[in-house]
Design a protein around this motif. Sequence first.
Motif, PDB file in Angstrom:
ATOM      1  N   ILE B 261       0.842  -1.204   0.000  1.00 43.01           N
ATOM      2  CA  ILE B 261       0.000   0.000   0.000  1.00 43.01           C
ATOM      3  C   ILE B 261       0.870   1.245   0.000  1.00 43.01           C
ATOM      4  N   GLU B 262       1.972   1.184   0.762  1.00 36.85           N
ATOM      5  CA  GLU B 262       2.889   2.313   0.822  1.00 36.85           C
ATOM      6  C   GLU B 262       3.542   2.550  -0.542  1.00 36.85           C
ATOM      7  N   GLN B 263       3.985   1.443  -1.193  1.00 38.53           N
ATOM      8  CA  GLN B 263       4.657   1.590  -2.485  1.00 38.53           C
ATOM      9  C   GLN B 263       3.714   2.067  -3.575  1.00 38.53           C
ATOM     10  N   ALA B 264       2.439   1.668  -3.491  1.00 40.42           N
ATOM     11  CA  ALA B 264       1.469   2.114  -4.494  1.00 40.42           C
ATOM     12  C   ALA B 264       0.971   3.520  -4.176  1.00 40.42           C
ATOM     13  N   GLU B 265       1.406   4.053  -3.023  1.00 41.31           N
ATOM     14  CA  GLU B 265       0.988   5.377  -2.553  1.00 41.31           C
ATOM     15  C   GLU B 265      -0.520   5.500  -2.492  1.00 41.31           C
ATOM     16  N   LEU B 266      -1.156   4.470  -1.892  1.00 40.77           N
ATOM     17  CA  LEU B 266      -2.614   4.433  -1.828  1.00 40.77           C
ATOM     18  C   LEU B 266      -3.111   4.419  -0.384  1.00 40.77           C
ATOM     19  N   GLY B 267      -2.270   4.886   0.543  1.00 38.86           N
ATOM     20  CA  GLY B 267      -2.629   4.869   1.949  1.00 38.86           C
ATOM     21  C   GLY B 267      -3.935   5.587   2.258  1.00 38.86           C
ATOM     22  N   ASP B 268      -4.271   6.608   1.465  1.00 38.50           N
ATOM     23  CA  ASP B 268      -5.499   7.355   1.718  1.00 38.50           C
ATOM     24  C   ASP B 268      -6.740   6.579   1.282  1.00 38.50           C
ATOM     25  N   ARG B 269      -6.575   5.771   0.236  1.00 34.06           N
ATOM     26  CA  ARG B 269      -7.743   5.100  -0.338  1.00 34.06           C
ATOM     27  C   ARG B 269      -7.952   3.705   0.241  1.00 34.06           C
ATOM     28  N   VAL B 270      -6.848   2.975   0.486  1.00 35.29           N
ATOM     29  CA  VAL B 270      -6.950   1.562   0.840  1.00 35.29           C
ATOM     30  C   VAL B 270      -6.666   1.361   2.327  1.00 35.29           C
TER      31      VAL B 270
END
Lengths: 352, 348
Positions: B261-270
């Motif tokens: 999740i950190e690498q995809a930079e999706l912490g806000d969504r997922v």
Amino acid sequence: MAPVHTSTAPASDGATVPSESRGAALGNLVRRPETGALIGTLSVFVFFAIFGGSQFLSAGGTASWLNVAAELGIIAIPVGLLMISGELDLSVGSVLASSSMTLAIVSGHWGAPVGLGILLALGLGLLTGFLNGLLVTRTGVPSFVVTLATNFGLAGLTLGLSRVITGTTSVAIDPGSPAKELFGTLLANKFEVAIFWWIGVVLVVGWMLHASRYGNWILAVGGDTVSARATGIPVPKVKIALFMGSALGAALVGVIQTLLYNSAQVANGQAFVFNSIIAVVIGGVLLTGGYGSVVGVVLGTLTFAIVQQGIYYTGWNSDWASLILGILLLAAVLMNNTFRKMALSYAPKRKA
Amino acid sequence: MSTKRTWVRTGLATMAAATLLLVSACNSGSSSSTGTDDEATTASGGGAGGVDIYVVGGKSDDPFWSRVKRGAEDAAKVAESTGGSVTWLGPQNYDNLGPDAAKLIDTAVSNGADVVVGPDWVPEAEDAAFKRVVDKGIPLFIYNSGGLEAADSVGALNYIGSDDHEAGVAGGEYLGEQGVQHVLCVNTLPGAANSEARCAGLAEGVEGSGGEAEQLPMPSSSFGNPTAVSQGIKAALLKDDTVDAVVTIGTGDADAAASAIEQAELGDRVSLGTFDLDETQLSRIKDGTQLFAIDQQPYMQGYLAVSMANSYVLYGIELPQRPLLTGPAIIDGSNVESAIAGAEAGVR
């Protein structure tokens, strides 16, 4: 990767370079041992570039298989070297687990400096490799059996000790700077620093195998041990050094994963035992030894990683991933056999 | 000639002895690492009225089973105080789980167990062995896996444990309350009954509030390699931008998912959740990068199973709760502090 001998006899002349046909014409490309592996890598890349869509080709997608390949490659390169010399190492799984638990227990559980934990973890790897090499060369028991035994023995030791010391089997660690930056960080939030370690291993081992006299020794030992010994090559020392190399590679990946995920788990690592052998074999190294190259192993590792990770970008059910890997392995070996025959049967009779 | 044969025989005997030593060393390493078990086993040899309890369990190198075993060891102290003993029997690996577990159950009987505690992982392979226990008149408790159905079908007294399907439903309902619509259930053990039940339960729970859940199966070549699991999850998240939660079937996978999740930079969504629990999950829940963990409280499975086995044989005590559930318990930001204290003790 420790040098076999400290005496540094000059061996820089091109005379010792093995199987290198300099200034080869384009037609000779098909006779290079790595050609089969190169075709494999390119075709799986094109395959997943078509079916994986733009995300597979994006920086994130590239990082996906490059990160996996880097960690696998750090183990596969020295394992490949060992296989070229005619031996197997099945203990890398437990070496990885024990190295990562050592680091987590020493620096996480006991709170010692991270540098000390890393040194002990790598030292443990070297020691295991030394034992493997010593057992194989002294007893004559096949390395398959010896390293299988150390894989189990070390797994039990790691488990037993970590439960006695910490009471659990997964230990957290807060590495801090600079260990985190050196081993376990993500560049641009995507690419593991392990990639640079991999490149380093490739350069060092590539030089050793293809440009130093040790490379000739390794190929000779794998090709025919008796003749190698007769020509004065210190066979036991070469083998022990190679076992230490593969164990050091596994221990390094243990350190990298521990610092990257901030935790160590006893059960980690066993997947690397067969994955490293698969990568080496796809890369064209003969299971019986005496034949193979670093470039081939690099390509084999990339092929494996692209297939393993590419499937997630296709949106297909990943239940099928193992099937594709199995088919690929068989196809790669068949193709490698064809190109090896072409490479070895080529005699420069019609030399202009 | 005869001396030669003797030599050969001595050599073989030495090798056999060495092998035995190695095997027993492995056993004591993985299945009964504490000296107390062995002492108790020998101490109770005289049969001074204590209860010899045999517990069949998992490999103690997986973090989960080490907590079950910890509970069994703590309960063993009570059994030992009345001259009893607790012996832990675990397989060397999970490659041939059903038949291996069946053999361990038979081993418990032939060692003279007064009561047997075991998980019903593979009913087809294990149930015959469980029935042999019951036929000999030895009390039997099923724990950890199988549920009350398994306990009833083999004639066991009770089932102690969690229900994977119920745990999944609880997790799914919790996600629904948080407004999650599309959950990815990461399954690193596709085909295993408990991981499939977890993902199926999760889907059922989420569907209750109008969401959906799908499974992301991972091949065995990724198992135990967090980087491969992590990159696979990242790929799935990049591929489908409607996913707003990832749930993993175990804690090691959750570490990999957090990195994905950190690498995809999706912490806000997922948001991230997992079945099971360890220290790292707890610290992520505390600092807010993980939403929740579903705990089946494994410590209590070992603790309660051994306690009930001991008190049933000694005093005939039976509890009215059938099955005796140890979970699911949802750990999130509201109760993470007390769970952290338990984890530091190697219990949660």
